[in-house]
Design a protein around this motif. Structure first.
Motif, PDB file in Angstrom:
ATOM      1  N   UNK A 170      14.534   2.677  40.796  1.00 30.60           N
ATOM      2  CA  UNK A 170      15.568   3.590  40.320  1.00 30.60           C
ATOM      3  C   UNK A 170      14.886   4.865  39.830  1.00 30.60           C
ATOM      4  N   UNK A 171      15.183   5.987  40.503  1.00 29.86           N
ATOM      5  CA  UNK A 171      14.514   7.252  40.222  1.00 29.86           C
ATOM      6  C   UNK A 171      15.543   8.368  40.075  1.00 29.86           C
ATOM      7  N   UNK A 172      15.096   9.486  39.521  1.00 28.14           N
ATOM      8  CA  UNK A 172      15.957  10.662  39.391  1.00 28.14           C
ATOM      9  C   UNK A 172      15.134  11.909  39.632  1.00 28.14           C
ATOM     10  N   UNK A 173      15.810  12.961  40.116  1.00 26.37           N
ATOM     11  CA  UNK A 173      15.135  14.219  40.431  1.00 26.37           C
ATOM     12  C   UNK A 173      15.897  15.355  39.749  1.00 26.37           C
ATOM     13  N   UNK A 174      15.688  15.527  38.440  1.00 29.64           N
ATOM     14  CA  UNK A 174      16.410  16.562  37.689  1.00 29.64           C
ATOM     15  C   UNK A 174      15.730  17.917  37.772  1.00 29.64           C
ATOM     16  N   UNK A 175      16.460  18.954  37.367  1.00 30.54           N
ATOM     17  CA  UNK A 175      15.849  20.261  37.182  1.00 30.54           C
ATOM     18  C   UNK A 175      14.958  20.247  35.946  1.00 30.54           C
ATOM     19  N   UNK A 176      14.071  21.230  35.857  1.00 37.12           N
ATOM     20  CA  UNK A 176      12.981  21.091  34.894  1.00 37.12           C
ATOM     21  C   UNK A 176      13.368  21.383  33.455  1.00 37.12           C
ATOM     22  N   UNK A 200      22.583  11.230  30.509  1.00 38.70           N
ATOM     23  CA  UNK A 200      23.152   9.972  30.045  1.00 38.70           C
ATOM     24  C   UNK A 200      22.603   8.793  30.838  1.00 38.70           C
ATOM     25  N   UNK A 201      22.430   8.987  32.145  1.00 46.39           N
ATOM     26  CA  UNK A 201      21.856   7.915  32.967  1.00 46.39           C
ATOM     27  C   UNK A 201      20.406   7.660  32.571  1.00 46.39           C
ATOM     28  N   UNK A 202      19.621   8.721  32.413  1.00 47.29           N
ATOM     29  CA  UNK A 202      18.211   8.546  32.043  1.00 47.29           C
ATOM     30  C   UNK A 202      18.066   7.881  30.682  1.00 47.29           C
ATOM     31  N   UNK A 203      18.997   8.168  29.788  1.00 50.60           N
ATOM     32  CA  UNK A 203      18.895   7.610  28.442  1.00 50.60           C
ATOM     33  C   UNK A 203      19.203   6.116  28.382  1.00 50.60           C
ATOM     34  N   UNK A 204      19.591   5.514  29.488  1.00 50.83           N
ATOM     35  CA  UNK A 204      19.689   4.053  29.511  1.00 50.83           C
ATOM     36  C   UNK A 204      18.306   3.424  29.387  1.00 50.83           C
ATOM     37  N   UNK A 205      17.261   4.181  29.725  1.00 54.88           N
ATOM     38  CA  UNK A 205      15.902   3.676  29.614  1.00 54.88           C
ATOM     39  C   UNK A 205      15.446   2.816  30.765  1.00 54.88           C
ATOM     40  N   UNK A 206      16.179   2.774  31.868  1.00 55.75           N
ATOM     41  CA  UNK A 206      15.864   1.821  32.933  1.00 55.75           C
ATOM     42  C   UNK A 206      15.348   2.491  34.206  1.00 55.75           C
ATOM     43  N   UNK A 207      15.080   3.813  34.146  1.00 49.31           N
ATOM     44  CA  UNK A 207      14.574   4.488  35.338  1.00 49.31           C
ATOM     45  C   UNK A 207      13.068   4.287  35.438  1.00 49.31           C
ATOM     46  N   UNK A 208      12.616   4.020  36.645  1.00 48.83           N
ATOM     47  CA  UNK A 208      11.179   3.827  36.896  1.00 48.83           C
ATOM     48  C   UNK A 208      10.436   5.141  36.958  1.00 48.83           C
ATOM     49  N   UNK A 209      11.086   6.179  37.546  1.00 47.08           N
ATOM     50  CA  UNK A 209      10.412   7.439  37.802  1.00 47.08           C
ATOM     51  C   UNK A 209      11.363   8.610  37.624  1.00 47.08           C
ATOM     52  N   UNK A 210      10.818   9.743  37.184  1.00 43.25           N
ATOM     53  CA  UNK A 210      11.551  11.009  37.118  1.00 43.25           C
ATOM     54  C   UNK A 210      10.699  12.066  37.815  1.00 43.25           C
ATOM     55  N   UNK A 211      11.291  12.746  38.802  1.00 46.85           N
ATOM     56  CA  UNK A 211      10.609  13.816  39.540  1.00 46.85           C
ATOM     57  C   UNK A 211      11.148  15.146  39.006  1.00 46.85           C
ATOM     58  N   UNK A 242       7.258  13.176  26.846  1.00 42.01           N
ATOM     59  CA  UNK A 242       7.440  12.610  25.513  1.00 42.01           C
ATOM     60  C   UNK A 242       8.774  11.900  25.373  1.00 42.01           C
ATOM     61  N   UNK A 243       9.799  12.410  26.038  1.00 43.81           N
ATOM     62  CA  UNK A 243      11.137  11.830  25.899  1.00 43.81           C
ATOM     63  C   UNK A 243      11.262  10.482  26.590  1.00 43.81           C
ATOM     64  N   UNK A 244      10.530  10.274  27.677  1.00 44.20           N
ATOM     65  CA  UNK A 244      10.650   9.040  28.451  1.00 44.20           C
ATOM     66  C   UNK A 244       9.260   8.429  28.659  1.00 44.20           C
ATOM     67  N   UNK A 245       8.635   7.928  27.596  1.00 43.31           N
ATOM     68  CA  UNK A 245       7.246   7.462  27.683  1.00 43.31           C
ATOM     69  C   UNK A 245       7.058   6.235  28.551  1.00 43.31           C
ATOM     70  N   UNK A 246       8.114   5.480  28.823  1.00 46.58           N
ATOM     71  CA  UNK A 246       7.993   4.281  29.642  1.00 46.58           C
ATOM     72  C   UNK A 246       8.371   4.536  31.103  1.00 46.58           C
ATOM     73  N   UNK A 247       8.577   5.794  31.440  1.00 49.94           N
ATOM     74  CA  UNK A 247       8.945   6.200  32.789  1.00 49.94           C
ATOM     75  C   UNK A 247       7.826   7.056  33.370  1.00 49.94           C
ATOM     76  N   UNK A 248       7.483   6.827  34.636  1.00 51.64           N
ATOM     77  CA  UNK A 248       6.489   7.670  35.296  1.00 51.64           C
ATOM     78  C   UNK A 248       7.112   9.028  35.620  1.00 51.64           C
TER      79      UNK A 248
END
Length: 299
Positions: A189-195, A204-215, A239-245
């Motif tokens: 489960x990944x996401x590709x947000x703007x910077x 809100x989706x990212x804040x579930x804490x279950x995403x593996x990667x953020x591009x 810093x906001x998502x320390x458990x996500x690559x």
């Protein structure tokens, strides 16, 4: 280093799911991006002249390929736009990529305006479509576009979403149903947000804490990083998502010289414990420039 973990909105469910996902990622072998650096991921499917999916995986350049885009959903109709690529033989190509240890995901959203998730029900309907069309579902009235081949993950590329939409519902549903998607398969489960942090379209989706990667899309967001990479925004994301690559998005269309990436970007990005690698847009431009080949040993 100690981190303060962001608490998801559905604390009990998300925490349990994250624990399982972290355990599974340690066991996933070559297909998992967790715990690794040196990863180069690429978007594929936006140009008919970019070559086949099989060719992209056979190149040996990429650790993941993301097919783009499922760009119509939320209104009862669904459309996968692969820019004229034939679906014939696509299932075998996906299996070939997976055999090589290159997972293949599907990206939802894109640059068009034909998608939205205005209600929980629309999010659940999209999950049903994804699960039964591309993953382990088997409803009799669902056409499986790639036959018995299963994809490896879902990426959220939300160019036109709003903070009120229900992508967190979709994320939780995907994780809950696809932690083990048969035959030991894992869902990436990944996401590709703007910077610019945060990106309200996917926050809100990212804040579930279950995403593996953020591009993070540095090189496609001049309003955030006019000169390319922004160290300040990178620090906020990591810093906001320390458990996500966290991955540095790079566009081969808006070219940054490989030497610049090596000297000015990667030394900063790689200081983060959760640095994951580089995401490239896209296979067509990368094939023309051989950008991935130029940076692979530095990433």
């Amino acid at each position: 280093m100690a981190f303060t973990r962001r608490r998801p909105s559905s604390v009990v469910v998300a925490a349990a799911l994250l624990s399982v996902l972290e355990l599974c990622s340690l066991l996933a072998g070559p297909a998992s991006a967790q715990g690794k650096t040196g990863q180069v991921t690429v978007f594929w499917g936006r140009h008919k002249d970019e070559g086949s999916l099989r060719e992209a995986c056979d190149s040996g350049l990429y650790s993941m390929v993301i097919m783009s885009f499922l760009d119509a959903y939320g209104r009862g109709t669904y459309d996968l736009d692969l820019s004229g690529h034939s679906l014939a033989g696509m299932g075998d190509a996906i299996k070939r990529c997976q055999f090589l240890g290159v997972p293949v995901s599907i990206s939802i959203g894109g640059f068009g305006a034909g998608y939205s998730l205005p209600t929980n029900q629309s999010a659940l309907a999209l999950f049903d479509h994804l699960w039964n069309t591309y993953f382990g579902g088997s409803l009799n009235d669902t056409r499986r576009l790639f036959g018995d081949a299963w994809l490896d993950g879902v990426d959220m590329f939300l160019e036109h979403a709003t903070p009120a939409e229900h992508y967190s519902t979709l994320a939780l549903q995907l994780a809950k149903h696809n932690i083990r998607a048969g035959d030991g398969k894992l869902l990436h489960l990944t996401a590709t947000p703007r910077c610019r942090f945060p990106d309200g379209r996917v926050k809100e989706a990212l804040d579930t804490g279950i995403f593996e990667r953020i591009h993070v899309r540095f090189y496609d967001d001049p309003g955030c990083a006019a000169g390319g990479f922004s160290a300040a925004e990178w620090d906020r994301w990591t810093a906001a998502y320390p458990f996500t690559k966290i991955y540095v998005w790079h566009s081969s269309l808006r070219y940054t010289a490989p030497a610049t990436l090596r000297r000015a970007v990667l030394p900063v990005a790689q200081k983060a414990a959760n640095y994951g690698g580089v995401m490239l847009w896209d296979r067509y431009f990368d094939k023309r420039s051989n950008y991935s080949g130029s940076i692979k040993n530095w990433v």
